[in-house]
Design a protein around this motif. Structure first.
Motif, short mmCIF file in Angstrom:
data_model
loop_
_atom_site.label_atom_id
_atom_site.label_comp_id
_atom_site.label_asym_id
_atom_site.label_seq_id
_atom_site.Cartn_x
_atom_site.Cartn_y
_atom_site.Cartn_z
N PRO A 1 0.80 -1.25 0.03
CA PRO A 1 0.12 0.09 0.17
C PRO A 1 1.02 1.26 0.14
N HIS A 2 0.37 2.29 -0.81
CA HIS A 2 1.16 3.58 -0.82
C HIS A 2 0.94 4.44 0.40
N VAL A 3 -0.25 4.01 1.12
CA VAL A 3 -0.79 5.14 1.98
C VAL A 3 -1.39 4.27 3.42
N ASN A 4 -1.09 4.59 4.50
CA ASN A 4 -2.19 3.95 5.42
C ASN A 4 -2.70 5.27 6.27
N GLN A 5 -3.97 5.18 6.07
CA GLN A 5 -4.94 6.59 6.68
C GLN A 5 -5.12 6.15 8.32
N VAL A 6 -4.87 6.87 9.11
CA VAL A 6 -5.09 6.27 10.51
C VAL A 6 -5.22 7.62 11.52
N GLU A 7 -6.28 7.22 12.58
CA GLU A 7 -6.10 8.32 13.65
C GLU A 7 -5.09 9.02 14.21
N TYR A 8 -4.80 9.96 13.98
CA TYR A 8 -3.57 10.75 14.43
C TYR A 8 -3.54 12.04 15.17
N HIS A 9 -3.69 12.21 16.54
CA HIS A 9 -3.42 13.49 17.04
C HIS A 9 -3.14 13.41 18.61
N PRO A 10 -2.96 14.37 19.43
CA PRO A 10 -2.29 14.17 20.72
C PRO A 10 -2.43 13.13 21.62
N PHE A 11 -3.72 12.73 21.48
CA PHE A 11 -4.46 11.99 22.29
C PHE A 11 -4.14 10.41 21.60
N GLN A 12 -3.81 10.51 20.56
CA GLN A 12 -3.79 9.09 19.88
C GLN A 12 -2.52 8.97 18.98
N ARG A 13 -1.37 8.53 19.40
CA ARG A 13 -0.21 8.50 18.88
C ARG A 13 0.34 7.06 18.59
#
Ligand SMILES: NC(=O)c1ccc[n+]([C@@H]2O[C@H](COP(=O)([O-])OP(=O)(O)OC[C@H]3O[C@@H](n4cnc5c(N)ncnc54)[C@H](OP(=O)(O)O)[C@@H]3O)[C@@H](O)[C@H]2O)c1
Length: 243
Positions: A148-160
């Motif tokens: 896969p060229h990309v993996n789109q995943v939840e990412y923010h200061p509470f989720q790293r």
């Protein structure tokens, strides 16, 4: 950096998309069949007068369309709704397939083989996955040809998910982070507010800059013109000082 205004949660704003394209120079649109606004986007893109070749359009395959033939059909239908001949990026939205009588792994492999065909035919200029964990990516490596060229995943200061970020980097899979504002919840956190005051920025700008600075492709969403403007006013230089 891109700002999207397209998810099914929190509504869709035609004016915000047109504004983002016309006034903010945003060229990256992230949507999904699931969001139910692909046809609306066609209208907004047309109204913006931005040329197709200048846009990066991502959409996603929903699990009701998983499987070899269904995937190809669903991709063409998404292209039709969006009014485009090709997608810049097509993502398998979730690892769970929910097909009776077949394992998730089996369905993901069949689905991915269709994604590979769509890529080889040029209908999708790049292909990727979303919400995939390391074990899903390892299985795909064993079952299929193209990484896969990309993996789109939840990412923010509470989720790293740092292990996943490192894994993706080690395999040249671009890590794209969704919900960079934690759906707005990060904006009232005292530490974020403190940093915003310290640097003379807004809490949203702190979150977006933090994500970009960590080398993550960052896709905040707003349906409000003034917030799209605010979210765009973040310097993108990696590792540069925040002045
Ligand atoms: N692959 C996946 O499974 C997946 C899942 C979820 C999302 N996504 C993608 O990621 C994008 C962003 O995710 P998201 O919309 O869920 O979360 P988000 O970008 O973290 O947060 C959006 C929320 O923050 C508010 N907001 C935006 N800018 C703001 C600002 N400057 N000040 C105050 N509030 C602000 C928005 O409200 P207003 O609209 O009222 O401004 C909205 O409620 C989506 O559009 C979608 O393309 C992908």
């Amino acid at each position: 950096m891109s700002t999207t205004s397209t998810s099914h949660q929190g509504g869709y704003s035609h004016d915000a998309v047109v504004y983002a394209l016309q006034k903010c120079g945003i060229r990256h649109i992230d949507t999904a069949k699931r969001y139910g606004c692909e046809s609306l986007l066609q209208k907004a893109i047309k109204e913006s007068d931005v040329k197709r070749e200048d846009l990066w359009i991502t959409t996603k395959l929903w699990h009701s369309d998983y499987g070899y033939e269904n995937t190809k059909q669903a991709c063409l239908e998404s292209c039709k709704r969006l009014g485009v001949q090709y997608l810049d990026l097509y993502l398998v939205h979730w690892p769970d397939a929910q097909v009776p009588g077949k394992s998730n792994r089996e369905v993901r492999a069949e689905t991915w083989r269709a994604m590979e065909d769509l890529y080889e035919k040029g209908i999708c200029r790049s292909i990727g996955v979303s919400n995939f964990l390391i074990n899903h990516l390892e299985q795909l490596k064993e079952d299929c040809k193209i990484t896969p060229h990309v993996n789109q995943v939840e990412y923010h200061p509470f989720q790293r998910p740092e292990e996943l970020v490192d894994y993706c980097r080690s395999r040249n899979i671009v890590f794209e982070g969704y919900c960079p504002l934690a759906k707005g919840e990060a904006l009232t956190h005292p530490n974020i507010i403190q940093l915003a005051k310290k640097y003379g920025k807004t809490p949203a700008q702190i979150c977006i800059r933090w994500s970009i600075q960590n080398g993550i492709v960052t896709i905040p969403k707003s349906t409000k013109i003034e917030r799209i403007q605010e979210n765009c006013e973040v310097r993108c230089g990696l590792l540069a000082s925040y002045d």
